[in-house]
Write a protein that holds these residues in place. Structure first.
Motif, PDB file in Angstrom:
ATOM      1  N   UNK A 143       1.239  -0.850   0.468  1.00  0.00           N
ATOM      2  CA  UNK A 143      -0.281   0.423  -0.326  1.00  0.00           C
ATOM      3  C   UNK A 143       0.746   1.210   0.032  1.00  0.00           C
ATOM      4  N   UNK A 144       2.072   1.176   0.667  1.00  0.00           N
ATOM      5  CA  UNK A 144       2.676   2.621   0.206  1.00  0.00           C
ATOM      6  C   UNK A 144       3.311   3.192  -0.428  1.00  0.00           C
ATOM      7  N   UNK A 145       3.480   2.533  -1.781  1.00  0.00           N
ATOM      8  CA  UNK A 145       3.240   3.227  -3.306  1.00  0.00           C
ATOM      9  C   UNK A 145       2.468   3.778  -3.603  1.00  0.00           C
ATOM     10  N   UNK A 146       0.947   2.442  -3.082  1.00  0.00           N
ATOM     11  CA  UNK A 146      -0.273   2.649  -3.978  1.00  0.00           C
ATOM     12  C   UNK A 146      -1.310   4.336  -3.108  1.00  0.00           C
ATOM     13  N   UNK A 147      -0.476   4.339  -2.071  1.00  0.00           N
ATOM     14  CA  UNK A 147      -0.651   5.593  -1.456  1.00  0.00           C
ATOM     15  C   UNK A 147       0.267   6.807  -2.114  1.00  0.00           C
ATOM     16  N   UNK A 148       1.246   6.343  -1.960  1.00  0.00           N
ATOM     17  CA  UNK A 148       2.088   7.859  -2.659  1.00  0.00           C
ATOM     18  C   UNK A 148       1.371   7.928  -3.833  1.00  0.00           C
ATOM     19  N   UNK A 149       1.080   7.214  -4.360  1.00  0.00           N
ATOM     20  CA  UNK A 149       0.401   8.221  -6.248  1.00  0.00           C
ATOM     21  C   UNK A 149      -0.692   8.381  -6.192  1.00  0.00           C
ATOM     22  N   UNK A 150      -1.585   8.117  -5.043  1.00  0.00           N
ATOM     23  CA  UNK A 150      -3.134   8.428  -4.693  1.00  0.00           C
ATOM     24  C   UNK A 150      -2.494  10.132  -4.090  1.00  0.00           C
ATOM     25  N   UNK A 151      -1.006  10.389  -3.211  1.00  0.00           N
ATOM     26  CA  UNK A 151      -1.421  11.370  -2.999  1.00  0.00           C
ATOM     27  C   UNK A 151      -0.980  12.449  -3.572  1.00  0.00           C
ATOM     28  N   UNK A 152      -0.308  11.801  -4.740  1.00  0.00           N
ATOM     29  CA  UNK A 152      -0.069  12.290  -5.501  1.00  0.00           C
ATOM     30  C   UNK A 152      -0.534  13.371  -6.302  1.00  0.00           C
ATOM     31  N   UNK A 153      -1.780  12.474  -7.014  1.00  0.00           N
ATOM     32  CA  UNK A 153      -3.131  12.621  -8.016  1.00  0.00           C
ATOM     33  C   UNK A 153      -4.126  13.402  -7.415  1.00  0.00           C
ATOM     34  N   UNK A 154      -4.127  13.470  -5.810  1.00  0.00           N
ATOM     35  CA  UNK A 154      -4.839  13.955  -5.257  1.00  0.00           C
ATOM     36  C   UNK A 154      -4.504  15.709  -5.492  1.00  0.00           C
ATOM     37  N   UNK A 155      -2.960  15.702  -5.372  1.00  0.00           N
ATOM     38  CA  UNK A 155      -2.297  16.713  -5.407  1.00  0.00           C
ATOM     39  C   UNK A 155      -2.433  18.026  -6.415  1.00  0.00           C
ATOM     40  N   UNK A 156      -2.302  17.141  -7.800  1.00  0.00           N
ATOM     41  CA  UNK A 156      -2.068  17.647  -8.954  1.00  0.00           C
ATOM     42  C   UNK A 156      -3.503  18.075  -9.094  1.00  0.00           C
ATOM     43  N   UNK A 157      -4.670  17.253  -8.487  1.00  0.00           N
ATOM     44  CA  UNK A 157      -6.220  17.956  -9.125  1.00  0.00           C
ATOM     45  C   UNK A 157      -6.688  18.844  -7.871  1.00  0.00           C
ATOM     46  N   UNK A 158      -5.474  19.310  -6.888  1.00  0.00           N
ATOM     47  CA  UNK A 158      -5.924  20.218  -5.982  1.00  0.00           C
ATOM     48  C   UNK A 158      -5.679  21.296  -6.923  1.00  0.00           C
ATOM     49  N   UNK A 159      -3.528  21.616  -6.973  1.00  0.00           N
ATOM     50  CA  UNK A 159      -3.527  22.688  -8.045  1.00  0.00           C
ATOM     51  C   UNK A 159      -4.062  22.636  -9.170  1.00  0.00           C
ATOM     52  N   UNK A 160      -4.259  21.972  -9.888  1.00  0.00           N
ATOM     53  CA  UNK A 160      -5.366  21.715 -10.576  1.00  0.00           C
ATOM     54  C   UNK A 160      -6.710  23.021 -10.609  1.00  0.00           C
ATOM     55  N   UNK A 161      -7.312  22.650  -9.784  1.00  0.00           N
ATOM     56  CA  UNK A 161      -8.607  23.639  -8.929  1.00  0.00           C
ATOM     57  C   UNK A 161      -8.368  24.928  -8.442  1.00  0.00           C
ATOM     58  N   UNK A 162      -7.066  24.693  -7.999  1.00  0.00           N
ATOM     59  CA  UNK A 162      -6.569  26.772  -7.751  1.00  0.00           C
ATOM     60  C   UNK A 162      -6.327  27.059  -8.936  1.00  0.00           C
ATOM     61  N   UNK A 163      -5.908  26.840  -9.910  1.00  0.00           N
ATOM     62  CA  UNK A 163      -4.721  27.952 -11.154  1.00  0.00           C
ATOM     63  C   UNK A 163      -6.679  27.581 -11.964  1.00  0.00           C
ATOM     64  N   UNK A 164      -7.720  26.645 -12.232  1.00  0.00           N
ATOM     65  CA  UNK A 164      -8.960  27.776 -12.754  1.00  0.00           C
ATOM     66  C   UNK A 164      -9.577  28.357 -11.433  1.00  0.00           C
ATOM     67  N   UNK A 165      -9.679  27.435 -10.502  1.00  0.00           N
ATOM     68  CA  UNK A 165      -9.802  29.361  -9.621  1.00  0.00           C
ATOM     69  C   UNK A 165      -9.546  30.480 -10.215  1.00  0.00           C
ATOM     70  N   UNK A 166      -8.385  30.867  -9.995  1.00  0.00           N
ATOM     71  CA  UNK A 166      -7.881  32.100 -10.443  1.00  0.00           C
ATOM     72  C   UNK A 166      -8.011  32.449 -11.889  1.00  0.00           C
ATOM     73  N   UNK A 167      -8.382  31.325 -12.565  1.00  0.00           N
ATOM     74  CA  UNK A 167      -8.540  31.668 -14.271  1.00  0.00           C
ATOM     75  C   UNK A 167      -9.901  32.422 -13.997  1.00  0.00           C
ATOM     76  N   UNK A 168     -10.480  32.184 -13.662  1.00  0.00           N
ATOM     77  CA  UNK A 168     -12.033  31.951 -13.481  1.00  0.00           C
ATOM     78  C   UNK A 168     -12.194  33.407 -13.073  1.00  0.00           C
ATOM     79  N   UNK A 169     -11.941  33.626 -11.404  1.00  0.00           N
ATOM     80  CA  UNK A 169     -12.313  34.971 -10.877  1.00  0.00           C
ATOM     81  C   UNK A 169     -11.745  36.176 -11.687  1.00  0.00           C
ATOM     82  N   UNK A 170     -10.879  36.152 -12.535  1.00  0.00           N
ATOM     83  CA  UNK A 170      -9.850  36.640 -13.406  1.00  0.00           C
ATOM     84  C   UNK A 170     -10.871  37.568 -14.249  1.00  0.00           C
ATOM     85  N   UNK A 171     -11.732  36.061 -15.234  1.00  0.00           N
ATOM     86  CA  UNK A 171     -12.510  36.600 -16.241  1.00  0.00           C
ATOM     87  C   UNK A 171     -12.652  37.758 -16.431  1.00  0.00           C
TER      88      UNK A 171
END
Lengths: 171, 171
Positions: A143-171
DNA sequence: GAGCGCATGTAAGCTGTTACATGATTCT
DNA sequence: AGAATCATGTAACAGCTTACATGCGCTC
């Protein structure tokens, strides 16, 4: 082209945790395999019967409360190792979140911001759940590797959300 | 708890691209929605019939080669917007790749490295496919957010693979 | 003895995939 | 004329979810 990933998941758990009942396996799906695959007992019990018929697992005598303990056989181990080593994982996506992201331009600015904000909150919570179980998982190799993978993908999704929110509020 | 995401995807494409045939929609799934959802014509055609019966789309008269053109109705638009705004996306995971990652400790070092290497190659190829279609997608509003999400997740997966390979070779 | 967790199952229905099947139009 | 593409469908099967159903054993 056989998928049979439920079988593999069950064989994997039996190999990792040792002989277990269907009930135990259902609990393991909830607690240890939940970031990876999910299955309820209504799917697990019939599958174990079929796997017994196919010689991949063997079932011991019934314990208290009708408990049946399944053990992986040599054939099961061979199938599991073969799948792990040879199976090309499917990259086909079917994600409600990605569908919402795709269709975001159909909503007005305020509604779109709300949708992305909710997605972010969902993944922040998921990430919190995963990081707080890191210590427990680090103890055993599984589970160690799978958990790190899950964490990495969740972090990427959160970063995408932040970036998208910034783009939406700016427009 | 209704899922009906195929319906939503079809309504979304009809809203985004305008009136289309089932054949067109199948092509759109292949080319524009492939990082998000997938469906073949054998699933699309019967669903369009049901959606017509439910009043979510309307079908025009048959064109050449029996072509039927479907148009989203007001009811369909309302359902689509409602789902987009209100639906809490499922975060349930069912990933063959994550299952392989979970069970990696069952393999010896060389086999584990091979598995992670193959996963990396798969996502490198997927990322290349996505990045080369970024210019085309940037032109229209639809798909931009979803594509950025796909890219972010692919990059996270590749970074995980690199990290895991480093840990495996070091051990 | 009441309630909870353990432990197993079945059945109906929905979703999705694979294989099969047909015919029209356009391009070379 | 032959091949490719357009265009639609059906049928069988596999996979998954939800609801239903039962009973044992332990603790308070």
């Amino acid at each position: 082209m056989t998928t049979m990933s439920l079988r593999i998941a069950l064989l994997g758990l039996l190999a990792a945790k040792g002989p277990s009942s269907g009930y135990d396996l259902a609990k393991l799906f909830e607690h240890s395999l939940n970031h990876v695959w999910n299955a309820g007992h209504t799917q697990i019990y019939p599958e174990l019967v079929k796997m017994t018929a196919d010689g991949l697992v063997s079932v011991g005598s019934e314990g208290p409360r009708g408990r049946k303990t399944y053990t992986i056989t040599d054939d099961g181990t061979a199938l599991l190792r073969g799948w792990l080593a040879d199976h090309e994982p499917s990259i086909a996506v079917r994600s409600e979140m990605a569908l919402q992201a795709f269709l975001l331009p159909l909503l007005d600015k305020a509604a779109a911001i709300a949708v992305v904000g909710r997605i972010k909150a969902l993944y922040v919570a998921k990430l919190a759940g995963m990081t707080c179980q890191v210590p427990a998982v680090e103890a055993s190799p599984f589970g160690r590797h799978a958990l790190r993978l899950g964490v990495a993908q969740a972090e990427a999704t959160i970063a995408w959300a932040d970036e998208t929110l910034a783009a939406l509020t700016a427009s």
